[in-house]
Design an enzyme around this catalytic site. Structure first.
Site: not given
Length: 260
Positions: A135, A66, A142, A137
């Site tokens: 979370d 990314d 996400e 991801h």
């Protein structure tokens, strides 16, 4: 999915063992590189093995997961700069062998399509290093991301921006809102996935990934569907796993010839 639990130092060494075994067997292998805190000890170990044991990256290629959108090429937290600092400049990758999504492209959609094409043209990723967000991801996919997604632009959650503020002098407002990320479908095409997680803050996400149902709300849970996933955890990151004792026993009695 193989889950291996040890100390944080062992996590880095085990991941380095997997990378080294691949490069010794296939010097021209394609690696997938992650940023963030999780792989830093691994990169230190790989740099040490390069310097002390002759581990070479000279024929290898690498693709980053990314990149932030909108950071200047000179920004120290641009992921291409981070990988250069933490790994590429410390080993012997050939010039141009490490690739990243173009977060400064004028045509974002075209840049994402070109990145997907570059991975395909390289023959796909042989070993992909991964971390996991608090979370759940994976890369910057996400919660709510499509399990079949490809490289694309994503908007970061406020939780992720808060988590990443530590890289921007604690200022969450300085963290870009948008990123380019390999999709979950893209990541799942790598032949071997090696995920590292340390610290109690990752424990719930690890539990959901390993022992929960496969759900877009916990994107890393998609790894349950991959045929060759290695999850390397320290005791704190494994603290929510109901099957932790079983995973420890399995590793203790695993035949040495199997490797990771």
């Amino acid at each position: 999915m193989e889950v291996v639990i040890g100390s944080a130092a062992q996590v880095a060494r085990w991941a380095a063992d997997a990378v080294e075994a691949l490069l010794r067997a296939r010097p021209d292998a394609v690696l997938g590189l992650a940023t963030g805190s999780s792989p830093l000890a691994l990169y230190d170990e790989l740099a040490r093995r390069h310097a002390e044991a002759g581990l070479s990256f000279a024929r290898a290629r690498a693709f980053l997961l990314d990149e932030y959108v909108g950071l200047s090429p000179e920004h120290p937290e641009r992921y291409r700069a981070v990988i250069e600092r933490e790994l590429a400049s410390r080993v012997d990758f050939a010039e141009g062998a490490v690739h990243a999504p173009d977060g400064g492209a004028a045509d974002i959609a075209a840049a994402c399509a070109a990145y997907e094409a570059a991975i395909r043209e390289a023959g796909g990723v042989d070993l992909q290093i991964l971390g996991i967000g608090t979370d759940g991801h994976l890369a910057f996919n996400e919660p709510g991301s499509s399990l079949a997604s490809r490289t694309r632009i994503k908007t970061l959650t406020e939780q992720t921006r808060q988590d990443n503020a530590r890289f921007f002098d604690g200022d969450a407002d300085a963290v870009p809102r948008h990123v380019l990320t390999q999709g979950l479908g893209t990541i799942m095409e790598a032949r071997h996935l090696v995920l590292l997680a340390t610290g109690r803050a990752k424990a719930e996400a690890v539990h959901r990934m390993v022992e929960g149902g496969v759900s877009a709300m916990w994107p890393a849970s998609v790894l349950q569907l991959h045929p060759h996933v290695t999850v390397l955890l320290d005791d704190a990151a494994a603290s929510r796993l109901q099957l932790a004792d079983h995973f420890r026993q399995t590793w203790a009695h695993k035949p040495a010839w199997q490797g990771l």
